[in-house]
Design a protein around this motif. Structure first.
Motif, PDB file in Angstrom:
ATOM      1  N   MET A 159      -9.662  -7.288   4.811  1.00 58.64           N
ATOM      2  CA  MET A 159      -9.247  -6.365   5.771  1.00 58.64           C
ATOM      3  C   MET A 159     -10.502  -5.902   6.653  1.00 58.64           C
ATOM      4  O   MET A 159     -11.393  -5.593   6.373  1.00 58.64           O
ATOM      5  CB  MET A 159      -9.009  -5.006   5.049  1.00 58.64           C
ATOM      6  CG  MET A 159      -7.934  -5.323   4.015  1.00 58.64           C
ATOM      7  SD  MET A 159      -7.389  -3.527   3.243  1.00 58.64           S
ATOM      8  CE  MET A 159      -8.717  -3.200   2.414  1.00 58.64           C
TER       9      MET A 159
ATOM     10  N   ASP B 258      -5.016   3.215   7.507  1.00 55.74           N
ATOM     11  CA  ASP B 258      -5.034   2.002   6.520  1.00 55.74           C
ATOM     12  C   ASP B 258      -5.635   2.735   5.261  1.00 55.74           C
ATOM     13  O   ASP B 258      -5.456   2.034   4.311  1.00 55.74           O
ATOM     14  CB  ASP B 258      -6.061   1.044   6.901  1.00 55.74           C
ATOM     15  CG  ASP B 258      -5.903   0.284   8.002  1.00 55.74           C
ATOM     16  OD1 ASP B 258      -6.685  -0.173   8.772  1.00 55.74           O
ATOM     17  OD2 ASP B 258      -4.569   0.050   8.076  1.00 55.74           O
TER      18      ASP B 258
ATOM     19  N   VAL C  10       2.459  -4.931   3.288  1.00 54.38           N
ATOM     20  CA  VAL C  10       1.625  -5.354   4.260  1.00 54.38           C
ATOM     21  C   VAL C  10       1.217  -6.715   4.595  1.00 54.38           C
ATOM     22  O   VAL C  10       0.869  -7.299   5.686  1.00 54.38           O
ATOM     23  CB  VAL C  10       0.486  -4.337   4.145  1.00 54.38           C
ATOM     24  CG1 VAL C  10       0.576  -2.997   4.298  1.00 54.38           C
ATOM     25  CG2 VAL C  10      -0.404  -4.957   3.245  1.00 54.38           C
TER      26      VAL C  10
ATOM     27  N   TYR D  45      -3.672   0.320  -2.673  1.00 58.50           N
ATOM     28  CA  TYR D  45      -3.441  -1.192  -2.408  1.00 58.50           C
ATOM     29  C   TYR D  45      -3.013  -1.592  -3.527  1.00 58.50           C
ATOM     30  O   TYR D  45      -3.648  -1.500  -4.706  1.00 58.50           O
ATOM     31  CB  TYR D  45      -4.353  -1.691  -1.749  1.00 58.50           C
ATOM     32  CG  TYR D  45      -4.699  -1.492  -0.159  1.00 58.50           C
ATOM     33  CD1 TYR D  45      -5.037  -0.235   0.041  1.00 58.50           C
ATOM     34  CD2 TYR D  45      -3.784  -2.309   0.705  1.00 58.50           C
ATOM     35  CE1 TYR D  45      -5.093   0.101   1.550  1.00 58.50           C
ATOM     36  CE2 TYR D  45      -4.109  -1.912   2.183  1.00 58.50           C
ATOM     37  CZ  TYR D  45      -4.657  -0.797   2.517  1.00 58.50           C
ATOM     38  OH  TYR D  45      -4.403  -0.317   3.818  1.00 58.50           O
TER      39      TYR D  45
ATOM     40  N   LEU E  94     -11.025  -1.902   9.877  1.00 62.99           N
ATOM     41  CA  LEU E  94      -9.983  -0.709   9.430  1.00 62.99           C
ATOM     42  C   LEU E  94     -10.076   0.521   9.927  1.00 62.99           C
ATOM     43  O   LEU E  94     -11.079   0.787  10.909  1.00 62.99           O
ATOM     44  CB  LEU E  94     -10.784  -0.532   7.767  1.00 62.99           C
ATOM     45  CG  LEU E  94     -10.440  -1.476   6.815  1.00 62.99           C
ATOM     46  CD1 LEU E  94     -11.343  -1.507   5.761  1.00 62.99           C
ATOM     47  CD2 LEU E  94      -9.210  -1.496   6.422  1.00 62.99           C
TER      48      LEU E  94
ATOM     49  N   VAL F 227      -0.880  -4.350  10.553  1.00 62.55           N
ATOM     50  CA  VAL F 227      -2.097  -5.076  10.050  1.00 62.55           C
ATOM     51  C   VAL F 227      -2.085  -6.302  10.674  1.00 62.55           C
ATOM     52  O   VAL F 227      -3.429  -6.922  10.460  1.00 62.55           O
ATOM     53  CB  VAL F 227      -2.066  -5.084   8.500  1.00 62.55           C
ATOM     54  CG1 VAL F 227      -1.863  -3.787   8.045  1.00 62.55           C
ATOM     55  CG2 VAL F 227      -1.298  -6.077   7.988  1.00 62.55           C
TER      56      VAL F 227
ATOM     57  N   ARG G  47       0.806  -1.268  -0.074  1.00 61.28           N
ATOM     58  CA  ARG G  47      -0.009  -0.080  -0.039  1.00 61.28           C
ATOM     59  C   ARG G  47       0.866   1.356   0.035  1.00 61.28           C
ATOM     60  O   ARG G  47       2.015   1.279   0.549  1.00 61.28           O
ATOM     61  CB  ARG G  47      -0.895  -0.085   1.386  1.00 61.28           C
ATOM     62  CG  ARG G  47      -0.283   0.056   2.562  1.00 61.28           C
ATOM     63  CD  ARG G  47      -1.315  -0.019   3.794  1.00 61.28           C
ATOM     64  NE  ARG G  47      -0.682   0.188   4.959  1.00 61.28           N
ATOM     65  CZ  ARG G  47      -1.404  -0.103   6.246  1.00 61.28           C
ATOM     66  NH1 ARG G  47      -2.662  -0.398   5.981  1.00 61.28           N
ATOM     67  NH2 ARG G  47      -0.842   0.109   7.217  1.00 61.28           N
TER      68      ARG G  47
END
Length: 114
Positions: free
Chosen positions: A82, A89, A48, A93, A85, A63, A38
């Protein structure tokens, strides 16, 4: 030429969930580790989550426990679930191969905001 296409991003409230998808063309997918990266505005791109060809996963501390990476070798797809969140974040991505140099796709925007 291998191409990567990401999808599934969007606007979500803090605490919400999104599932990102990445499709890879070509025949090298099932033999290679994949990762989700990301990049937030003004920041460097960061890795990530990774998944090996055999399914072993690793996550960045930021994460861990919230994101889950998975893959479907039959479909040449890699996913990023995900949950929980946070505003931090928010980023574009991208997916890519870990050990093979492949051009970046267009990415998918994730915005976490109330």
């Amino acid at each position: 030429q291998v191409q990567l296409v990401e999808s599934g991003g969007g606007l979500v409230q803090p605490g919400g969930s999104l599932r990102l998808s990445c499709s890879s063309s070509g025949s090298i997918f099932s033999f290679n580790a994949m990762g989700w990266y990301r990049q937030a505005p003004g920041k460097e791109r960061e890795l990530v989550a990774t998944i090996s060809e055999g399914g072993t996963t690793n996550y960045a501390d930021s994460v861990k426990g919230r994101f889950t990476i998975s893959r479907d070798n039959a479909k040449n797809m890699v996913y990023l679930q995900m949950n929980s969140l946070k505003p931090e974040d928010s980023a574009v991505y991208y997916c890519n191969y870990i050990h093979v140099r492949i051009a970046w796709g267009q990415g998918t925007q994730v915005t976490v905001s109330s």
